[in-house]
Design a protein around this motif. Structure first.
Motif, PDB file in Angstrom:
ATOM      1  N   THR A 267       0.877  -1.164   0.000  1.00  0.00           N
ATOM      2  CA  THR A 267       0.000   0.000   0.000  1.00  0.00           C
ATOM      3  C   THR A 267       0.915   1.215   0.000  1.00  0.00           C
ATOM      4  O   THR A 267       1.799   1.328   0.847  1.00  0.00           O
ATOM      5  N   VAL A 268       0.715   2.079  -0.970  1.00  0.00           N
ATOM      6  CA  VAL A 268       1.580   3.246  -1.159  1.00  0.00           C
ATOM      7  C   VAL A 268       0.812   4.494  -0.742  1.00  0.00           C
ATOM      8  O   VAL A 268      -0.345   4.667  -1.132  1.00  0.00           O
ATOM      9  N   PHE A 269       1.460   5.356   0.029  1.00  0.00           N
ATOM     10  CA  PHE A 269       0.866   6.628   0.445  1.00  0.00           C
ATOM     11  C   PHE A 269       1.718   7.775  -0.076  1.00  0.00           C
ATOM     12  O   PHE A 269       2.943   7.735   0.036  1.00  0.00           O
ATOM     13  N   PHE A 270       1.058   8.776  -0.631  1.00  0.00           N
ATOM     14  CA  PHE A 270       1.719  10.008  -1.041  1.00  0.00           C
ATOM     15  C   PHE A 270       1.298  11.080  -0.045  1.00  0.00           C
ATOM     16  O   PHE A 270       0.105  11.260   0.212  1.00  0.00           O
ATOM     17  N   SER A 271       2.274  11.775   0.513  1.00  0.00           N
ATOM     18  CA  SER A 271       1.962  12.781   1.526  1.00  0.00           C
ATOM     19  C   SER A 271       2.718  14.068   1.236  1.00  0.00           C
ATOM     20  O   SER A 271       3.690  14.085   0.484  1.00  0.00           O
ATOM     21  N   VAL A 272       2.235  15.139   1.838  1.00  0.00           N
ATOM     22  CA  VAL A 272       2.892  16.447   1.748  1.00  0.00           C
ATOM     23  C   VAL A 272       2.904  17.077   3.128  1.00  0.00           C
ATOM     24  O   VAL A 272       2.172  16.662   4.023  1.00  0.00           O
ATOM     25  N   ARG A 273       3.741  18.083   3.251  1.00  0.00           N
ATOM     26  CA  ARG A 273       3.739  18.941   4.430  1.00  0.00           C
ATOM     27  C   ARG A 273       3.086  20.251   3.982  1.00  0.00           C
ATOM     28  O   ARG A 273       3.736  21.074   3.329  1.00  0.00           O
ATOM     29  N   PRO A 274       1.797  20.445   4.304  1.00  0.00           N
ATOM     30  CA  PRO A 274       1.062  21.596   3.773  1.00  0.00           C
ATOM     31  C   PRO A 274       1.720  22.947   4.022  1.00  0.00           C
ATOM     32  O   PRO A 274       1.744  23.790   3.121  1.00  0.00           O
ATOM     33  N   ARG A 275       2.261  23.180   5.203  1.00  0.00           N
ATOM     34  CA  ARG A 275       2.875  24.489   5.471  1.00  0.00           C
ATOM     35  C   ARG A 275       4.046  24.742   4.528  1.00  0.00           C
ATOM     36  O   ARG A 275       4.201  25.826   3.981  1.00  0.00           O
ATOM     37  N   GLU A 276       4.887  23.728   4.352  1.00  0.00           N
ATOM     38  CA  GLU A 276       6.020  23.872   3.442  1.00  0.00           C
ATOM     39  C   GLU A 276       5.544  24.015   1.998  1.00  0.00           C
ATOM     40  O   GLU A 276       6.104  24.799   1.231  1.00  0.00           O
ATOM     41  N   LEU A 277       4.519  23.252   1.652  1.00  0.00           N
ATOM     42  CA  LEU A 277       3.968  23.308   0.300  1.00  0.00           C
ATOM     43  C   LEU A 277       3.461  24.708  -0.028  1.00  0.00           C
ATOM     44  O   LEU A 277       3.789  25.280  -1.075  1.00  0.00           O
ATOM     45  N   PHE A 278       2.665  25.296   0.884  1.00  0.00           N
ATOM     46  CA  PHE A 278       2.117  26.630   0.646  1.00  0.00           C
ATOM     47  C   PHE A 278       3.197  27.702   0.691  1.00  0.00           C
ATOM     48  O   PHE A 278       3.153  28.672  -0.064  1.00  0.00           O
ATOM     49  N   ALA A 279       4.187  27.534   1.564  1.00  0.00           N
ATOM     50  CA  ALA A 279       5.282  28.503   1.628  1.00  0.00           C
ATOM     51  C   ALA A 279       6.078  28.517   0.325  1.00  0.00           C
ATOM     52  O   ALA A 279       6.514  29.573  -0.135  1.00  0.00           O
ATOM     53  N   ARG A 280       6.231  27.350  -0.264  1.00  0.00           N
ATOM     54  CA  ARG A 280       7.037  27.262  -1.483  1.00  0.00           C
ATOM     55  C   ARG A 280       6.264  27.593  -2.752  1.00  0.00           C
ATOM     56  O   ARG A 280       6.795  28.233  -3.658  1.00  0.00           O
ATOM     57  N   PHE A 281       4.997  27.154  -2.838  1.00  0.00           N
ATOM     58  CA  PHE A 281       4.242  27.284  -4.081  1.00  0.00           C
ATOM     59  C   PHE A 281       2.995  28.157  -3.980  1.00  0.00           C
ATOM     60  O   PHE A 281       2.292  28.334  -4.965  1.00  0.00           O
ATOM     61  N   GLY A 282       2.684  28.657  -2.792  1.00  0.00           N
ATOM     62  CA  GLY A 282       1.492  29.479  -2.634  1.00  0.00           C
ATOM     63  C   GLY A 282       0.227  28.638  -2.699  1.00  0.00           C
ATOM     64  O   GLY A 282       0.273  27.409  -2.597  1.00  0.00           O
ATOM     65  N   PRO A 283      -0.920  29.294  -2.879  1.00  0.00           N
ATOM     66  CA  PRO A 283      -2.206  28.579  -2.876  1.00  0.00           C
ATOM     67  C   PRO A 283      -2.330  27.516  -3.966  1.00  0.00           C
ATOM     68  O   PRO A 283      -3.081  26.566  -3.817  1.00  0.00           O
ATOM     69  N   ALA A 284      -1.584  27.661  -5.044  1.00  0.00           N
ATOM     70  CA  ALA A 284      -1.657  26.674  -6.133  1.00  0.00           C
ATOM     71  C   ALA A 284      -0.942  25.377  -5.764  1.00  0.00           C
ATOM     72  O   ALA A 284      -1.082  24.375  -6.463  1.00  0.00           O
ATOM     73  N   GLY A 285      -0.195  25.385  -4.676  1.00  0.00           N
ATOM     74  CA  GLY A 285       0.560  24.205  -4.281  1.00  0.00           C
ATOM     75  C   GLY A 285      -0.295  22.985  -4.026  1.00  0.00           C
ATOM     76  O   GLY A 285       0.078  21.869  -4.399  1.00  0.00           O
ATOM     77  N   TRP A 286      -1.442  23.186  -3.400  1.00  0.00           N
ATOM     78  CA  TRP A 286      -2.307  22.040  -3.082  1.00  0.00           C
ATOM     79  C   TRP A 286      -2.815  21.373  -4.350  1.00  0.00           C
ATOM     80  O   TRP A 286      -2.777  20.149  -4.486  1.00  0.00           O
ATOM     81  N   SER A 287      -3.279  22.165  -5.300  1.00  0.00           N
ATOM     82  CA  SER A 287      -3.755  21.592  -6.570  1.00  0.00           C
ATOM     83  C   SER A 287      -2.612  20.899  -7.309  1.00  0.00           C
ATOM     84  O   SER A 287      -2.794  19.821  -7.881  1.00  0.00           O
ATOM     85  N   ALA A 288      -1.445  21.513  -7.294  1.00  0.00           N
ATOM     86  CA  ALA A 288      -0.290  20.900  -7.956  1.00  0.00           C
ATOM     87  C   ALA A 288       0.062  19.569  -7.302  1.00  0.00           C
ATOM     88  O   ALA A 288       0.388  18.595  -8.000  1.00  0.00           O
ATOM     89  N   ALA A 289      -0.005  19.503  -5.977  1.00  0.00           N
ATOM     90  CA  ALA A 289       0.283  18.250  -5.276  1.00  0.00           C
ATOM     91  C   ALA A 289      -0.746  17.181  -5.643  1.00  0.00           C
ATOM     92  O   ALA A 289      -0.395  16.015  -5.847  1.00  0.00           O
ATOM     93  N   GLN A 290      -2.009  17.573  -5.735  1.00  0.00           N
ATOM     94  CA  GLN A 290      -3.067  16.633  -6.125  1.00  0.00           C
ATOM     95  C   GLN A 290      -2.797  16.068  -7.521  1.00  0.00           C
ATOM     96  O   GLN A 290      -2.905  14.863  -7.749  1.00  0.00           O
TER      97      GLN A 290
END
Length: 134
Positions: A46-69
């Motif tokens: 079973t494979v899980f893909f995860s992110v660190r939201p604070r780091e993601l938003f700091a680096r890519f802004g609001p578009a980071g979440w969609s890009a991660a998806q």
């Protein structure tokens, strides 16, 4: 059997844990029944893909979440095609109970599961199987 983390393209064993698959099945949103047969505990991977939201938003802004998806979706899509090419079953899932599953797989408080996939050997259905290989 155990929990591994991929870093720089290499799997690193976090801990040996033969009970992890059963822990994942216990935290799957759909219980094992004769009809749905989730069988998470018997899946070899079973494979899980995860992110660190604070780091993601700091680096890519609001578009980071969609890009991660999108990135995780494409990665799981590739995993599913590769599994099918080898005669395996792979299915994207997002039905795990987040907090309990994070504890089973050892994610930090600052990490969020984006998507997961269950990989295994398909059970016999007796019917035609769609061949996704090209």
């Amino acid at each position: 059997p155990g929990i591994h983390r991929i870093h720089d393209g290499t799997a690193h064993l976090l801990r040996r844990d033969p009970t992890a698959p059963a822990g994942l099945e216990a935290n799957y949103g759909y219980g094992l029944t004769p009809v749905n047969g989730c069988g998470i505990a018997n899946a070899p991977l079973t494979v899980f893909f995860s992110v660190r939201p604070r780091e993601l938003f700091a680096r890519f802004g609001p578009a980071g979440w969609s890009a991660a998806q999108h990135a995780c979706g494409w990665a799981v899509h590739g995993l599913c095609l590769a599994a099918a090419a080898e005669g395996l079953f792979a299915r994207p899932v997002r039905a795990f109970k987040e907090i309990q599953t994070k504890e089973v797989i050892g994610l930090g408080e600052d990490e969020t599961i984006v998507l997961s996939a269950v990989v295994g050997v398909p059970r016999e259905t007796g019917g035609a199987v769609l061949d996704l290989r090209t």
